[in-house]
Design an enzyme around this catalytic site. Sequence first.
Site, PDB file in Angstrom:
ATOM      1  N   LYS A   1     -77.435  -6.753  99.846  1.00  0.00           N
ATOM      2  CA  LYS A   1     -78.008  -5.293  98.871  1.00  0.00           C
ATOM      3  C   LYS A   1     -78.862  -5.389  98.043  1.00  0.00           C
ATOM      4  O   LYS A   1     -79.647  -4.962  98.439  1.00  0.00           O
ATOM      5  CB  LYS A   1     -76.103  -5.540  98.545  1.00  0.00           C
ATOM      6  CG  LYS A   1     -75.074  -6.072  99.068  1.00  0.00           C
ATOM      7  CD  LYS A   1     -74.543  -6.265 101.005  1.00  0.00           C
ATOM      8  CE  LYS A   1     -73.878  -6.404 101.563  1.00  0.00           C
ATOM      9  NZ  LYS A   1     -72.741  -7.109 100.827  1.00  0.00           N
TER      10      LYS A   1
ATOM     11  N   TYR B   1     -64.524  -8.936  97.430  1.00  0.00           N
ATOM     12  CA  TYR B   1     -65.006  -8.606  98.646  1.00  0.00           C
ATOM     13  C   TYR B   1     -63.871  -9.706  99.780  1.00  0.00           C
ATOM     14  O   TYR B   1     -63.797 -10.367  99.915  1.00  0.00           O
ATOM     15  CB  TYR B   1     -66.243  -9.581  98.759  1.00  0.00           C
ATOM     16  CG  TYR B   1     -67.333  -9.168  99.906  1.00  0.00           C
ATOM     17  CD1 TYR B   1     -67.631  -7.505 100.375  1.00  0.00           C
ATOM     18  CD2 TYR B   1     -67.226 -10.594 100.897  1.00  0.00           C
ATOM     19  CE1 TYR B   1     -68.216  -7.696 101.470  1.00  0.00           C
ATOM     20  CE2 TYR B   1     -68.233 -10.267 101.539  1.00  0.00           C
ATOM     21  CZ  TYR B   1     -68.126  -9.062 102.801  1.00  0.00           C
ATOM     22  OH  TYR B   1     -68.971  -8.865 103.913  1.00  0.00           O
TER      23      TYR B   1
ATOM     24  N   ASP C   1     -69.213 -12.422  91.021  1.00  0.00           N
ATOM     25  CA  ASP C   1     -69.769 -12.296  91.985  1.00  0.00           C
ATOM     26  C   ASP C   1     -70.920 -10.936  91.660  1.00  0.00           C
ATOM     27  O   ASP C   1     -70.166 -10.058  91.177  1.00  0.00           O
ATOM     28  CB  ASP C   1     -68.904 -12.064  92.672  1.00  0.00           C
ATOM     29  CG  ASP C   1     -69.866 -10.970  94.188  1.00  0.00           C
ATOM     30  OD1 ASP C   1     -70.561 -10.571  94.193  1.00  0.00           O
ATOM     31  OD2 ASP C   1     -69.188 -11.266  95.627  1.00  0.00           O
TER      32      ASP C   1
ATOM     33  N   ARG D   1     -85.279 -28.000 103.785  1.00  0.00           N
ATOM     34  CA  ARG D   1     -83.616 -27.389 103.979  1.00  0.00           C
ATOM     35  C   ARG D   1     -83.843 -28.025 102.328  1.00  0.00           C
ATOM     36  O   ARG D   1     -83.200 -27.562 101.560  1.00  0.00           O
ATOM     37  CB  ARG D   1     -82.874 -28.097 105.313  1.00  0.00           C
ATOM     38  CG  ARG D   1     -81.197 -28.401 103.914  1.00  0.00           C
ATOM     39  CD  ARG D   1     -80.276 -28.917 104.542  1.00  0.00           C
ATOM     40  NE  ARG D   1     -80.771 -30.364 106.114  1.00  0.00           N
ATOM     41  CZ  ARG D   1     -80.700 -31.217 105.437  1.00  0.00           C
ATOM     42  NH1 ARG D   1     -80.543 -31.638 104.477  1.00  0.00           N
ATOM     43  NH2 ARG D   1     -80.922 -32.612 106.435  1.00  0.00           N
TER      44      ARG D   1
HETATM   45  C1  LIG Z   1     -71.797  -8.299 101.192  1.00  0.00           C
HETATM   46  C2  LIG Z   1     -70.984  -8.922  99.695  1.00  0.00           C
HETATM   47  C3  LIG Z   1     -70.528 -10.564 100.041  1.00  0.00           C
HETATM   48  C4  LIG Z   1     -70.538 -11.154 101.301  1.00  0.00           C
HETATM   49  O1  LIG Z   1     -72.229 -11.080 101.064  1.00  0.00           O
HETATM   50  P1  LIG Z   1     -73.456 -11.350 102.945  1.00  0.00           P
HETATM   51  O2  LIG Z   1     -74.512 -11.267 102.186  1.00  0.00           O
HETATM   52  O3  LIG Z   1     -73.124  -9.926 103.748  1.00  0.00           O
HETATM   53  O4  LIG Z   1     -72.539 -12.954 103.236  1.00  0.00           O
HETATM   54  C5  LIG Z   1     -69.863 -10.891  99.082  1.00  0.00           C
HETATM   55  N1  LIG Z   1     -69.703 -10.303  97.707  1.00  0.00           N
HETATM   56  C6  LIG Z   1     -69.931  -8.890  98.028  1.00  0.00           C
HETATM   57  C7  LIG Z   1     -69.610  -7.677  96.511  1.00  0.00           C
HETATM   58  C8  LIG Z   1     -70.637  -7.817  98.684  1.00  0.00           C
HETATM   59  O5  LIG Z   1     -70.677  -6.877  98.519  1.00  0.00           O
END
Ligand SMILES: *Cc1c(COP(=O)(O)O)cnc(C)c1O
Length: 393
Positions: free
Chosen positions: A199, A102, A174, A50
């Site tokens: 993604k 998001y 983000d 961890r």
């Molecule tokens: C999918 C997404 C998240 C969250 O990510 P996870 O891997 O699903 O927890 C945060 N910000 C954006 C812009 C996203 O597309």
Amino acid sequence: MNEPYTFQTNLLHNKHKIDPTTGAVSVAIQHASTFHQKEIDSFGKFDYSRSGNPTREALEEVIAELEDGYRGFAFSSGMAAISTAFMLLSKDDHVVISEDVYGGTFRMVSQVLTRFGISHTFVDMTDLEAINKAVQPNTKLFYVETPSNPLLKVTDIKAVSDLAKKHNALTFVDNTFLTPAIQKPLTLGADIVLHSATKFLSGHSDVVAGLAVVKDPALAEKLYFLQNSFGAVLGVQDAWLVLRGLKTLHVRLEHSVKAAERLANFFAGHPLVNKVYYPGLKEHPQYDIHHSQAASAGAVLSFELRDEDVFRTFVENVEIPVFAVSLGAVESILSYPAKMSHAAMPAEERAQRGITNSLLRLSVGLENPEDLIKDFSNALEKVKQTNLNDDRG
Ligand SMILES: *Cc1c(COP(=O)(O)O)cnc(C)c1O
């Protein structure tokens, strides 16, 4: 490395391209949860997975370099990365945050952080005056998503970071939609870059992962403390999958961005489409800002169909993209923000933000764009046929 090679080359030829003990050209997956210590008084670099693991560390070092940051951190999901970063805040702090953030981040900020005495103001981050007005004496964080989701609104990262510095606050960005292949927020003044590596970074719809990259060593130490304290670390198989996916990031995006540009123009010229949201279109309200801070418009666009009937017929007849949540994959993904990414947002807040019931978001994959255009044309053609039949009936 000595030479300043390009991002495209650095994706492959980084510190972890060859395993130093075996010469293997793939990072070894280290499953061990614990590590033998040779000395009583000083432990080795790794003691417990961890707190630190060689496979996870490889990914953390690679993403830190790609984002031009000081240190990277890998988490079990994008939300784990985002939530852990929010823990840098304390009771009575205030966050200024993009209004069309998001859905999961919206939920975290509005339903979880509030219970711990951390307040927030959602603002239209395209409007610097609105951001200024939202600032309070206890504002400690400016949280930016650009382009935003699902309306692809663009925030001036440098302007917001400058404002944050003036108020002694941090800026988080983000960067999920563009990745460092297209935009590097830390070079524009942001303090922490966050990713859903689920993604584009991993890119194959086969892993859930999150990443954070920090620019300042002291802040990195604080985030490391929180990563280890909260413990939402990424597993080693998943770290390896993200490392594997990263190798093709440049070529995947190169193809998908070009295809997205063609599709945005196709939808913009179609009579059954009300509106297309894509920063690659000249008429996008923040076109200039976007292209001053990003290398391209990315591979995600949204479009609003004429009405809900058109929307239903279109979705029922489209064949190629998967109809699903998520984005940034080899296959194109068509999403319905009102019922998917933004289901956690109350209906009236959605409506206020322009997330209507006939809005679709498209993440363009690696298909031949000609086939996608053919598929979308056919599905929209079905709308006309259905209408004709209705008129006759
Ligand atoms: C999918 C997404 C998240 C969250 O990510 P996870 O891997 O699903 O927890 C945060 N910000 C954006 C812009 C996203 O597309």
